[in-house]
Every structure is written in structure tokens, then in C-alpha cells.
Write a protein that holds these residues in place. Structure first.
Motif, PDB file in Angstrom:
ATOM      1  N   ILE A   3       0.725  -1.205   0.062  1.00  0.00           N
ATOM      2  CA  ILE A   3       0.029   0.027  -0.007  1.00  0.00           C
ATOM      3  C   ILE A   3       0.824   1.059  -0.257  1.00  0.00           C
ATOM      4  O   ILE A   3       1.888   1.315   0.808  1.00  0.00           O
ATOM      5  N   ASP A   4       0.401   2.175  -0.857  1.00  0.00           N
ATOM      6  CA  ASP A   4       1.393   3.434  -0.890  1.00  0.00           C
ATOM      7  C   ASP A   4       1.006   4.183   0.344  1.00  0.00           C
ATOM      8  O   ASP A   4       0.024   4.711   0.605  1.00  0.00           O
ATOM      9  N   THR A   7      -0.798   7.588  -0.332  1.00  0.00           N
ATOM     10  CA  THR A   7      -2.297   7.403  -0.652  1.00  0.00           C
ATOM     11  C   THR A   7      -3.217   7.091   0.584  1.00  0.00           C
ATOM     12  O   THR A   7      -4.279   7.900   0.759  1.00  0.00           O
ATOM     13  N   VAL A   8      -2.625   6.518   1.729  1.00  0.00           N
ATOM     14  CA  VAL A   8      -3.446   6.218   2.897  1.00  0.00           C
ATOM     15  C   VAL A   8      -3.408   7.707   3.420  1.00  0.00           C
ATOM     16  O   VAL A   8      -4.287   8.204   4.167  1.00  0.00           O
ATOM     17  N   GLN A  94     -12.900   2.889   4.300  1.00  0.00           N
ATOM     18  CA  GLN A  94     -11.714   2.372   3.153  1.00  0.00           C
ATOM     19  C   GLN A  94     -10.226   2.428   4.137  1.00  0.00           C
ATOM     20  O   GLN A  94      -9.513   1.351   3.801  1.00  0.00           O
ATOM     21  N   LEU A  95     -10.197   3.203   4.946  1.00  0.00           N
ATOM     22  CA  LEU A  95      -8.719   3.197   5.678  1.00  0.00           C
ATOM     23  C   LEU A  95      -8.584   1.968   6.611  1.00  0.00           C
ATOM     24  O   LEU A  95      -7.684   1.350   6.559  1.00  0.00           O
ATOM     25  N   GLU A  97     -10.331  -0.664   6.020  1.00  0.00           N
ATOM     26  CA  GLU A  97     -10.193  -2.089   5.061  1.00  0.00           C
ATOM     27  C   GLU A  97      -8.402  -2.028   4.596  1.00  0.00           C
ATOM     28  O   GLU A  97      -7.950  -3.377   4.777  1.00  0.00           O
ATOM     29  N   ILE A  98      -8.118  -0.980   4.291  1.00  0.00           N
ATOM     30  CA  ILE A  98      -6.655  -1.064   4.060  1.00  0.00           C
ATOM     31  C   ILE A  98      -5.983  -1.457   5.283  1.00  0.00           C
ATOM     32  O   ILE A  98      -4.760  -2.169   5.077  1.00  0.00           O
ATOM     33  N   ALA A  99      -6.141  -1.003   6.516  1.00  0.00           N
ATOM     34  CA  ALA A  99      -5.428  -1.442   7.672  1.00  0.00           C
ATOM     35  C   ALA A  99      -5.599  -2.913   7.892  1.00  0.00           C
ATOM     36  O   ALA A  99      -4.505  -3.708   8.161  1.00  0.00           O
ATOM     37  N   LYS A 100      -6.674  -3.572   7.571  1.00  0.00           N
ATOM     38  CA  LYS A 100      -6.645  -4.791   7.692  1.00  0.00           C
ATOM     39  C   LYS A 100      -6.159  -5.844   6.908  1.00  0.00           C
ATOM     40  O   LYS A 100      -5.703  -6.762   7.141  1.00  0.00           O
ATOM     41  N   THR A 101      -6.101  -5.278   5.657  1.00  0.00           N
ATOM     42  CA  THR A 101      -5.386  -6.004   4.546  1.00  0.00           C
ATOM     43  C   THR A 101      -4.090  -5.947   4.624  1.00  0.00           C
ATOM     44  O   THR A 101      -3.144  -7.085   4.295  1.00  0.00           O
ATOM     45  N   SER A 102      -3.440  -4.816   5.210  1.00  0.00           N
ATOM     46  CA  SER A 102      -1.941  -4.680   5.414  1.00  0.00           C
ATOM     47  C   SER A 102      -1.298  -5.469   6.540  1.00  0.00           C
ATOM     48  O   SER A 102      -0.137  -5.620   6.715  1.00  0.00           O
TER      49      SER A 102
END
Length: 103
Positions: A3-4, A7-8, A94-95, A97-102
């Protein structure tokens, strides 16, 4: 998947600024009508006290002006709700979800 970080950071900033904008919109948007309504009712009571025969005309004008002031306050409320529900909440989701996937 990498994840960039920029972007986050941009998404977090946009969501935070939307929430701040919503607070600013409701604060400033309610301040004007509150002052206007206080002034409106005070001057109407003063006018009726000075000229009791004009009570009907003054009250009619007062209620129309009150309705217009309330529309301004409701408009500010709707704009702040739209900012929170359309921008800030989806960004936070969305943040998360990004945190869960990373992890």
C-alpha cells in the motif's frame, strides 16, 4: 500487496478535512440564523410595544422571516451531514479495510 503510504495519508487527510468542514459548516451556518432570530423577535416585540395596532402585520412578517432564517440553518445542517456521510465516513471505512489487509 504493498500500500502506498502517501495514498493512505491523503485519504486520512481528506476524511479529516471533511469532518472539520462539517463542523465548521454547522457552527457558522447556525451562528447567523441564531443572531438573526434573536434580533427578529426582539425588534418585533419592540415594534408591537410601540404600536399595538400593527401587531398583525408585524407578526406576519416575523413568521415569514423566521421561516427563511430556519431554512438557512437547515441548509447548513444538511451540508454538514452530507460532508460526513458522503466523504468522511467512506474514507474512514476504506482506511480500516486497508489497515486490515496490510496486517
Amino acid at each position: 500487496m504493498a500500500i502506498d503510504p502517501t495514498t493512505v495519508t491523503a485519504m486520512a487527510s481528506l476524511g479529516g478535512f471533511a469532518a472539520l468542514g462539517a463542523g465548521f459548516a454547522i457552527g457558522v451556518g447556525m451562528f447567523g440564523p441564531a443572531l438573526g432570530e434573536g434580533n427578529l423577535f426582539g425588534k418585533t416585540i419592540e415594534g408591537i410595544a410601540r404600536n399595538p395596532e400593527a401587531q398583525g402585520r408585524l407578526q406576519g412578517t416575523m413568521f415569514i422571516t423566521f421561516a427563511l432564517l430556519e431554512v438557512l440553518a437547515l441548509f447548513a445542517f444538511v451540508i454538514s451531514i452530507m460532508l460526513v456521510t458522503q466523504i468522511a465516513t467512506p474514507m474512514a471505512t476504506q482506511l480500516l479495510e486497508i489497515a486490515k489487509t496490510s496486517m
